[in-house]
Motif scaffolding. Sequence first.
Motif, short mmCIF file in Angstrom:
data_model
loop_
_atom_site.label_atom_id
_atom_site.label_comp_id
_atom_site.label_asym_id
_atom_site.label_seq_id
_atom_site.Cartn_x
_atom_site.Cartn_y
_atom_site.Cartn_z
N VAL A 33 -22.77 86.97 -117.02
CA VAL A 33 -23.47 85.43 -116.63
C VAL A 33 -24.51 85.92 -117.22
CG1 VAL A 33 -24.53 84.87 -115.05
CG2 VAL A 33 -23.07 85.84 -114.12
N ARG A 34 -24.15 85.00 -118.89
CA ARG A 34 -25.33 84.58 -119.23
C ARG A 34 -26.54 83.75 -119.40
NH1 ARG A 34 -25.46 86.97 -124.63
NH2 ARG A 34 -23.70 87.09 -124.70
N ARG A 35 -27.47 83.56 -119.05
CA ARG A 35 -28.34 82.24 -117.93
C ARG A 35 -30.20 81.91 -119.83
NH1 ARG A 35 -28.40 81.31 -112.69
NH2 ARG A 35 -27.41 82.90 -111.62
N LEU A 36 -29.38 80.87 -119.68
CA LEU A 36 -30.22 80.12 -121.02
C LEU A 36 -31.35 79.63 -120.36
CD1 LEU A 36 -27.95 78.77 -123.39
CD2 LEU A 36 -28.53 81.24 -123.10
N SER A 37 -32.05 79.76 -120.64
CA SER A 37 -33.66 78.54 -120.64
C SER A 37 -33.82 77.35 -120.73
CB SER A 37 -34.31 79.36 -121.53
OG SER A 37 -34.88 79.21 -122.50
N ARG A 38 -34.11 76.17 -120.49
CA ARG A 38 -33.85 74.93 -120.45
C ARG A 38 -33.43 74.37 -122.51
NH1 ARG A 38 -34.00 70.18 -117.40
NH2 ARG A 38 -34.40 68.44 -117.89
N ALA A 39 -34.44 74.86 -122.42
CA ALA A 39 -34.66 74.51 -124.15
C ALA A 39 -33.19 75.13 -124.84
CB ALA A 39 -35.67 75.53 -124.67
#
Length: 210
Positions: free
Chosen positions: A88-94
Amino acid sequence: MSEAAVPGADAVTRAIEATLFAAEEPMTPEALSSHLGGLELAAVKDGLALLATHYAQRGVHLVERGGRWHFETAPDLAHLLRREKEQVRRLSRAATEVLAIIAYHEPVSRAEIESIRGVQTSAGTLDVLMEAGWIRLAGRREVPGRPVIYATTSAFLDHFGLSSRRDLPGIDELRAAGLLDPVDDAFNAAMHFEPEDAGDRDDGDANLAD
């Protein structure tokens, strides 16, 4: 590996084999020649051809990609080495917004990304996406200042299960999937959600979170 294992192998061919086996990255014939003390380039290429033929029917293959050579597992045996593990790779909103802009508008400069988003984009956000292997430097725009432009990679398509950029979802699909916030209408309109160049690219599942 004994010399007899490769028909016609000599000290040069064995040296090429050993060098590639120990190399951390794929090597060009020129790099091999330099590493082996200025060995004649023709001899290096002959050795590579001999080794490639020898390994063609074995569990590992010697292959050339973009002018660089390396060993890799035979395609029909890759499943034996694959370890299924959900990543699972979580990205910031930006980062999510920047990745979407690049995917739908590539090639695109940082200034163009900021124009669409309406806010500045930090170099760190682009670095995160490059470290993930999802975007790459695609050259420079031929305008004053020659800004760097960015594009997605084949790894981006693979990771998100896309055959090509034609498979990128449209705005209606994203809204139906609950991936768009109603307050984002201005951003969504700016995005268009239609790839500007939806041709095939030559160049796991992700979980994107704010």
